[in-house]
Scaffold this motif. Structure first.
Motif, mmCIF file in Angstrom:
data_model
loop_
_atom_site.group_PDB
_atom_site.id
_atom_site.type_symbol
_atom_site.label_atom_id
_atom_site.label_comp_id
_atom_site.label_asym_id
_atom_site.label_seq_id
_atom_site.Cartn_x
_atom_site.Cartn_y
_atom_site.Cartn_z
ATOM 1 N N THR A 49 0.780 -1.228 -0.124
ATOM 2 C CA THR A 49 0.154 0.108 -0.236
ATOM 3 C C THR A 49 1.087 1.346 -0.096
ATOM 4 O O THR A 49 1.819 1.517 0.856
ATOM 5 C CB THR A 49 -0.863 -0.021 1.203
ATOM 6 O OG1 THR A 49 -1.781 -1.035 1.428
ATOM 7 C CG2 THR A 49 -1.797 1.376 1.248
ATOM 8 N N VAL A 50 0.709 2.123 -1.062
ATOM 9 C CA VAL A 50 1.873 3.186 -1.194
ATOM 10 C C VAL A 50 0.768 4.344 -0.914
ATOM 11 O O VAL A 50 0.013 4.867 -1.650
ATOM 12 C CB VAL A 50 2.195 3.343 -2.513
ATOM 13 C CG1 VAL A 50 3.260 4.598 -2.632
ATOM 14 C CG2 VAL A 50 3.079 2.147 -2.858
ATOM 15 N N ALA A 51 0.769 5.391 0.087
ATOM 16 C CA ALA A 51 0.343 6.526 0.349
ATOM 17 C C ALA A 51 1.246 7.774 0.560
ATOM 18 O O ALA A 51 2.289 7.672 0.696
ATOM 19 C CB ALA A 51 -0.218 6.534 1.972
ATOM 20 N N VAL A 52 0.692 8.642 -0.746
ATOM 21 C CA VAL A 52 1.670 9.436 -1.242
ATOM 22 C C VAL A 52 0.818 10.887 -0.691
ATOM 23 O O VAL A 52 -0.448 11.088 -1.017
ATOM 24 C CB VAL A 52 1.853 9.661 -2.636
ATOM 25 C CG1 VAL A 52 2.672 10.813 -3.163
ATOM 26 C CG2 VAL A 52 2.632 8.272 -3.044
ATOM 27 N N SER A 53 1.495 11.973 -0.392
ATOM 28 C CA SER A 53 0.898 13.180 0.003
ATOM 29 C C SER A 53 2.018 14.423 -0.348
ATOM 30 O O SER A 53 3.380 14.028 -0.438
ATOM 31 C CB SER A 53 0.431 13.248 1.452
ATOM 32 O OG SER A 53 1.589 13.373 2.128
ATOM 33 N N ALA A 116 6.939 16.492 -0.598
ATOM 34 C CA ALA A 116 6.327 15.205 -0.679
ATOM 35 C C ALA A 116 6.804 14.296 0.467
ATOM 36 O O ALA A 116 8.005 14.396 0.601
ATOM 37 C CB ALA A 116 6.641 14.857 -2.050
ATOM 38 N N THR A 117 5.636 13.573 0.782
ATOM 39 C CA THR A 117 6.025 12.394 1.637
ATOM 40 C C THR A 117 5.311 11.035 1.063
ATOM 41 O O THR A 117 4.075 11.245 0.321
ATOM 42 C CB THR A 117 5.558 12.617 3.137
ATOM 43 O OG1 THR A 117 4.128 12.909 3.158
ATOM 44 C CG2 THR A 117 6.372 13.917 3.804
ATOM 45 N N ALA A 118 5.738 10.039 1.861
ATOM 46 C CA ALA A 118 5.070 8.700 1.416
ATOM 47 C C ALA A 118 5.283 7.863 2.380
ATOM 48 O O ALA A 118 6.319 7.765 3.258
ATOM 49 C CB ALA A 118 5.668 8.268 -0.062
ATOM 50 N N HIS A 119 4.494 6.844 2.372
ATOM 51 C CA HIS A 119 4.381 5.808 3.354
ATOM 52 C C HIS A 119 4.076 4.627 2.721
ATOM 53 O O HIS A 119 2.931 4.382 2.249
ATOM 54 C CB HIS A 119 3.597 5.919 4.762
ATOM 55 C CG HIS A 119 3.562 4.734 5.827
ATOM 56 N ND1 HIS A 119 2.445 4.869 6.580
ATOM 57 C CD2 HIS A 119 4.601 4.105 6.188
ATOM 58 C CE1 HIS A 119 2.820 3.659 7.440
ATOM 59 N NE2 HIS A 119 4.169 3.491 7.167
ATOM 60 N N ILE A 120 5.109 3.572 2.805
ATOM 61 C CA ILE A 120 4.697 2.342 2.196
ATOM 62 C C ILE A 120 4.815 1.041 3.120
ATOM 63 O O ILE A 120 5.555 0.935 3.986
ATOM 64 C CB ILE A 120 5.706 1.942 1.121
ATOM 65 C CG1 ILE A 120 6.017 2.933 -0.091
ATOM 66 C CG2 ILE A 120 5.583 0.440 0.489
ATOM 67 C CD1 ILE A 120 7.196 2.734 -0.850
ATOM 68 N N THR A 121 3.671 0.325 3.106
ATOM 69 C CA THR A 121 3.278 -0.849 3.894
ATOM 70 C C THR A 121 3.102 -1.998 3.083
ATOM 71 O O THR A 121 2.620 -2.036 2.174
ATOM 72 C CB THR A 121 2.328 -0.472 4.985
ATOM 73 O OG1 THR A 121 0.932 -0.248 4.427
ATOM 74 C CG2 THR A 121 2.629 0.856 6.131
ATOM 75 N N GLY A 122 3.161 -3.066 3.714
ATOM 76 C CA GLY A 122 2.592 -4.268 3.164
ATOM 77 C C GLY A 122 3.788 -5.455 2.945
ATOM 78 O O GLY A 122 4.387 -5.670 4.224
ATOM 79 N N THR A 123 3.774 -6.174 2.093
ATOM 80 C CA THR A 123 4.917 -7.408 2.021
ATOM 81 C C THR A 123 5.643 -7.360 0.654
ATOM 82 O O THR A 123 5.059 -7.216 -0.340
ATOM 83 C CB THR A 123 4.042 -8.755 2.187
ATOM 84 O OG1 THR A 123 3.217 -8.609 3.391
ATOM 85 C CG2 THR A 123 4.930 -10.045 2.020
ATOM 86 N N PRO A 149 9.446 3.879 -10.119
ATOM 87 C CA PRO A 149 8.231 4.394 -10.248
ATOM 88 C C PRO A 149 7.141 3.976 -9.119
ATOM 89 O O PRO A 149 5.942 4.149 -9.264
ATOM 90 C CB PRO A 149 7.548 3.964 -11.584
ATOM 91 C CG PRO A 149 8.234 2.598 -11.873
ATOM 92 C CD PRO A 149 9.587 2.785 -11.126
ATOM 93 N N ILE A 150 7.603 3.215 -8.198
ATOM 94 C CA ILE A 150 6.659 2.822 -7.040
ATOM 95 C C ILE A 150 6.151 4.220 -6.425
ATOM 96 O O ILE A 150 5.154 4.311 -6.044
ATOM 97 C CB ILE A 150 7.463 1.837 -6.204
ATOM 98 C CG1 ILE A 150 8.072 0.608 -6.978
ATOM 99 C CG2 ILE A 150 6.625 1.544 -4.844
ATOM 100 C CD1 ILE A 150 9.314 0.204 -6.151
ATOM 101 N N LEU A 151 7.048 4.791 -6.201
ATOM 102 C CA LEU A 151 6.752 6.352 -5.873
ATOM 103 C C LEU A 151 6.879 7.319 -6.984
ATOM 104 O O LEU A 151 7.468 7.324 -7.747
ATOM 105 C CB LEU A 151 7.706 7.049 -4.542
ATOM 106 C CG LEU A 151 7.813 6.225 -3.564
ATOM 107 C CD1 LEU A 151 8.881 6.727 -2.521
ATOM 108 C CD2 LEU A 151 6.445 6.311 -2.592
ATOM 109 N N PRO A 152 5.963 8.416 -6.974
ATOM 110 C CA PRO A 152 6.041 9.137 -8.388
ATOM 111 C C PRO A 152 7.088 9.816 -8.270
ATOM 112 O O PRO A 152 7.763 10.514 -7.557
ATOM 113 C CB PRO A 152 4.528 10.086 -8.010
ATOM 114 C CG PRO A 152 4.438 9.930 -6.323
ATOM 115 C CD PRO A 152 5.021 8.859 -5.951
#
Length: 156
Positions: A49-53, A116-123, A149-152
């Motif tokens: 899960t990739v959350a970008v702000s 810009a910030t991002a939070h990546i969680t998961g497996t 390109p996982i993050l923009p």
């Protein structure tokens, strides 16, 4: 070959059970993993899960990324999965974890790459991921760019 594997497994099991456990302790020196039908961690699909702000109106949001097979709501899922595969190969060669934070004693250029910030969680590769990214200095900018390109791409 099969005989050698059976003999090795039998000898290993005998050695484990020969040790006298401490009262209240597990009879095994380490926990055994529970298998869910897959033979190895690499066979499990990656799910992030990739959350970008604050990266821009067209890239801000929360995206699901699934690899093996490719899916989810990530805007460039195939390219992101391809990059994760590259990072997995690089990790095998160098041992460097792309999700690891910048070391506290790392010297970094003092430049601002934007809010810009991002939070990546998961497996990923069979292990849990919980990583935060920003663009607050040269090290963090480089770390962000490694994950594109996982993050923009936030460069204009």
């Amino acid at each position: 070959m099969l005989r050698r594997i059976v003999l090795t497994a039998t000898a290993s099991a005998a050695a484990l059970f020969a040790a006298v456990p401490v009262a209240g302790a597990s009879p095994l020196p380490f926990p055994l993993p529970l298998l869910s039908g897959a033979d190895s961690a690499e066979e499990l699909p990656d799910h992030l899960t990739v959350a970008v702000s604050a990266a821009g109106a067209r890239t801000d949001g929360t995206y699901e990324l699934e690899c093996g097979p490719t899916g989810g709501t990530h805007p460039v899922a195939q390219a992101a999965c391809d990059r994760l595969d590259e990072l997995a190969r690089e990790r095998q060669e160098s041992g460097k974890d792309p999700f690891a934070p910048v070391a506290e004693d790392q010297m970094c250029t003092q430049q601002m790459g934007g809010p810009a910030t991002a939070h990546i969680t998961g497996t990923w590769q069979g292990r849990r991921v919980d990583a935060t990214f920003s663009r607050t200095n040269g090290c963090e900018i480089s770390r962000w760019q490694t994950m594109e390109p996982i993050l923009p791409n936030t460069r204009s």
